[in-house]
Design an enzyme around this catalytic site. Structure first.
Site, short mmCIF file in Angstrom:
data_model
loop_
_atom_site.label_atom_id
_atom_site.label_comp_id
_atom_site.label_asym_id
_atom_site.label_seq_id
_atom_site.Cartn_x
_atom_site.Cartn_y
_atom_site.Cartn_z
N ASN A 110 -42.14 -30.30 -65.72
CA ASN A 110 -42.07 -31.21 -66.87
C ASN A 110 -42.73 -30.50 -68.04
O ASN A 110 -43.95 -30.40 -68.11
CB ASN A 110 -42.81 -32.51 -66.52
N LYS B 252 -42.84 -31.35 -71.06
CA LYS B 252 -43.38 -32.29 -72.07
C LYS B 252 -42.97 -31.83 -73.48
O LYS B 252 -41.89 -31.28 -73.65
CB LYS B 252 -44.89 -32.41 -71.92
N HIS C 225 -43.00 -41.85 -66.84
CA HIS C 225 -44.17 -40.96 -66.78
C HIS C 225 -45.38 -41.73 -67.33
O HIS C 225 -45.25 -42.55 -68.24
CB HIS C 225 -43.91 -39.70 -67.60
N GLU D 113 -47.60 -40.95 -69.29
CA GLU D 113 -47.79 -40.82 -70.75
C GLU D 113 -46.89 -41.80 -71.49
O GLU D 113 -47.29 -42.38 -72.51
CB GLU D 113 -47.52 -39.37 -71.19
N GLU E 133 -48.07 -39.73 -59.16
CA GLU E 133 -48.93 -38.98 -60.07
C GLU E 133 -50.16 -39.82 -60.42
O GLU E 133 -50.11 -40.65 -61.33
CB GLU E 133 -48.17 -38.66 -61.36
N GLY F 218 -53.14 -33.39 -65.91
CA GLY F 218 -53.66 -32.59 -67.02
C GLY F 218 -55.17 -32.48 -67.05
O GLY F 218 -55.75 -32.03 -68.03
N SER G 142 -52.07 -31.81 -61.75
CA SER G 142 -52.79 -30.54 -61.65
C SER G 142 -52.38 -29.70 -60.44
O SER G 142 -53.22 -29.07 -59.79
CB SER G 142 -54.31 -30.79 -61.66
N GLY H 83 -46.79 -30.22 -64.52
CA GLY H 83 -46.88 -30.22 -65.98
C GLY H 83 -47.34 -28.86 -66.48
O GLY H 83 -46.57 -27.92 -66.61
N GLY H 84 -48.64 -28.74 -66.75
CA GLY H 84 -49.21 -27.54 -67.37
C GLY H 84 -48.77 -26.23 -66.72
O GLY H 84 -48.39 -25.28 -67.43
#
Ligand code: PEP
Length: 254
Positions: free
Chosen positions: A12, A14, A98, A100, A170, A176, A216, A237-238
């Site tokens: 993802n 983002k 998600h 967010e 998640e 994150g 993470s 993600g990251g």
């Protein structure tokens, strides 16, 4: 790895990557992951890069995902993107709900269910995200929160639609933050989710649904997480923003 369900690892991205950066990233992934057959590989770039990324992954083992879509089909919905528009770029998966978006766009379980049903109607596979906050976990409400999110976000699904849905567990406190759920925490939440899916549909259907872990995920924890019996992949993600870390996550998961 001996699991009935094929692992699915999705990146993802983002609100990151210009078109040029997206092409660099996906070309690198294509090169590094060309021989991977054991895992379904998905990248979810921002909408602005879908057109170029879909061209870049033609004839590769990487599939395209989107990060959101409208519950509506065409019309006066300024700023929205509908399923048919995603299909034009050969998008196969769409991330919905998600945390967010639940937080910043106030997306409710009901909205997410409508979006997911619109995705199914267009033969897009929804990746439906659920997860508890730290306060909810500390307050002993984790199971209740997950069950409410599941029942609400999957409302009105047929068993066939459920099978074609990917659930991403998640925990909000792990997204994150660099804090990952322990393998025991992840496995026990995933097993609980599968029990709820069995009560929504039936045991056989629940056994076929893939449940990703997200929060993470990195090269150093991927192997242990992916080896859990009810963990069927990752939403990253990251660590999906760099060729090396995403590649290592995939390779360490096989
Ligand atoms: C995510 O946002 O879906 C996610 C899991 O992020 P990260 O891997 O950066 O925690």
């Amino acid at each position: 790895m001996n699991k009935d369900r094929k692992l699915i690892i999705a990146g993802n991205w983002k609100m990151n990557k210009t078109v040029a950066e997206a092409i660099d990233l996906v070309n690198g992934l294509k090169r590094e992951l060309a021989t991977v057959k054991e895992v379904d590989l998905v990248v979810a770039p921002p909408f602005t890069a879908l057109s170029e990324v879909t061209r870049a992954i033609l004839d590769s083992n990487i599939r395209l995902g989107a990060q959101n879509m409208s519950e509506h089909n065409f019309g006066a919905y300024t700023g929205e993107i509908c399923a048919a528009m995603l299909k034009e770029f050969s998008v196969r998966y769409v991330i919905l709900g998600h945390s967010e978006r639940r937080q910043y766009q106030k997306e409710s379980n009901e909205t997410i269910a409508r979006k997911a049903l619109a995705a199914h109607a267009a033969s897009l596979k929804p990746i439906v995200c659920i997860g508890e906050s730290l306060d909810e976990r500390k307050g002993g409400q984790m199971e209740q929160v997950l069950e409410t999110q599941l029942r609400g976000s999957l409302a009105g699904f047929s068993n066939d639609q459920l099978e074609e849905t990917i659930i991403a567990y998640e925990p909000v406190w792990a997204i994150g933050t660099g804090v990952t759920a322990t393998t025991e925490q992840a496995q026990s939440a995933h097993a609980f989710i599968r029990r709820v899916l069995a009560s929504i549909a039936d045991e056989a259907t629940a056994r076929r649904v893939r449940i990703q872990y997200g929060g993470s995920v990195k090269p150093s924890n991927a192997r242990e997480l992916m080896s859990q019996p009810d963990v069927d992949g990752a939403l990253v993600g990251g660590a999906s923003l760099e060729i090396r870390s995403f590649t290592e996550i995939v390779k360490n998961s096989i």
